[in-house]
Design a protein around this motif. Sequence first.
Motif, short mmCIF file in Angstrom:
data_model
loop_
_atom_site.label_atom_id
_atom_site.label_comp_id
_atom_site.label_asym_id
_atom_site.label_seq_id
_atom_site.Cartn_x
_atom_site.Cartn_y
_atom_site.Cartn_z
N UNK A 68 48.78 -77.57 -33.79
CA UNK A 68 50.15 -77.61 -33.00
C UNK A 68 50.31 -77.10 -31.82
N UNK A 69 49.49 -76.04 -31.61
CA UNK A 69 49.27 -75.30 -30.22
C UNK A 69 48.46 -76.39 -29.29
N UNK A 70 47.47 -77.22 -29.76
CA UNK A 70 46.79 -78.27 -28.82
C UNK A 70 47.96 -79.38 -28.58
N UNK A 71 48.77 -79.71 -29.26
CA UNK A 71 49.91 -80.48 -28.94
C UNK A 71 50.74 -80.08 -27.84
N UNK A 72 51.01 -78.85 -28.14
CA UNK A 72 51.87 -78.16 -27.09
C UNK A 72 51.14 -78.08 -25.56
N UNK A 73 50.12 -77.63 -25.67
CA UNK A 73 48.98 -77.62 -24.64
C UNK A 73 49.00 -78.84 -23.83
#
Length: 391
Positions: A68-73
Amino acid sequence: MAKKVLILMADTGGGHRACADALRTAISTRYAGVLRADAIDVWSQVAPWPLSRAPRASQPLVDRAPWLWRRIYEAGESPRITEAIFDAVWYWTRRRALAFVEQHCPAVVVSVHALLQDIPLRALSEWRQLSGRAVPFVTIVTDLVSTHPVWFDRGAALCIVPTDEARGQALRAGLRPDKVRQYGLPIRPEFARVALEKHHARRRLGLRADLPLVLLLGGGEGMGRMEEIAQAVATLLAGEGFGRGFPASQLAVICGRNRCLQQRLSRRSWPIPTAVRGFEDRLWEWMAASEFAITKAGPSTIMEACASGLPLLLSGYVPGQEEGNVKYVVEKGAGSYASEPETIAEIARSWLRAGSPRLDAMARRARELSRPDAASAIADDVAALAGAESG
Ligand code: UDP
């Protein structure tokens, strides 16, 4: 009166704080009485609630839902999205930001955090219109290789980058070459200065001087699969000795601010001597005492290990910003990467067994990558922008 330098950071993880401290120390030793540097945790000291909680809230997300962090990034790589977010944040924080600048009247503002370029630059631009005073802004990029576009704002007087890769990205983002300076990542000077033999360093830490030490780290927050890795490494290394009373190596697990992990690991019994610690202020002493470090690919830890001549066994990375660090370390010959605890344990065992030639080569490569003078060089540029001469 000393002119003021404000260093903007976020007190999450350990890297931003470490960079800010390194720069603050360099400024106060080189420009004593001329410049005064203060590190500001912008979220807790300036931002309104609930923005003030955002960095702390994002920490568990990074650790437990990296996808999910990757998506946001990645979503943030679209200028349309970041502009819309920064517009909204500016609308919300403008008054506070201006009041903050007025209160501090800085001679220079420095940012060591990716999200602290746009809004501070808007504040300084508006402050200039209101007061007629121009305050130069300096970006210190604290990601080594995978640098997010929000780092690169043309409004900065200088953008300081740690590596060739980051310099290339700054230029591709449209920064003028004369504004981009490559000095390395600022680290605290002690990492390069500790000149203790490993066994002396181990004795000073209260460890067994005669046993090689494996250091396990997880950044300032004790992130990643540290518990599983510690278990796998200790179990495999126990087989190398002559039984429980005669181990061939020892382990130190530095849990940072992860108290739960520290408590859990402290309660365990270990098959080899194992020191479990929380946040250690003098991490350079642990690095000086160790044969190599197993760690997530945090930029500050990597550059501190390089300055200490410590080979790296990278065990994970934060998606996005730390991804390129793995390739960087491996390709430059300063270490290896593995994500599974059993594989990490196998590599740790082989590095200890192989003895010094292999580790020595990696340690040499690590030292070659290190730029221990980065903080001093940056301090000099900041002082020049502030119109200050050394005291
Ligand atoms: N650190 C420390 N004591 C600890 C654990 C970590 O001083 O017990 C420091 C470490 O020296 C480094 C920083 O925390 O400067 C970690 O930064 P990094 O960029 O590696 O990862 P982050 O914690 O920011 O994700």
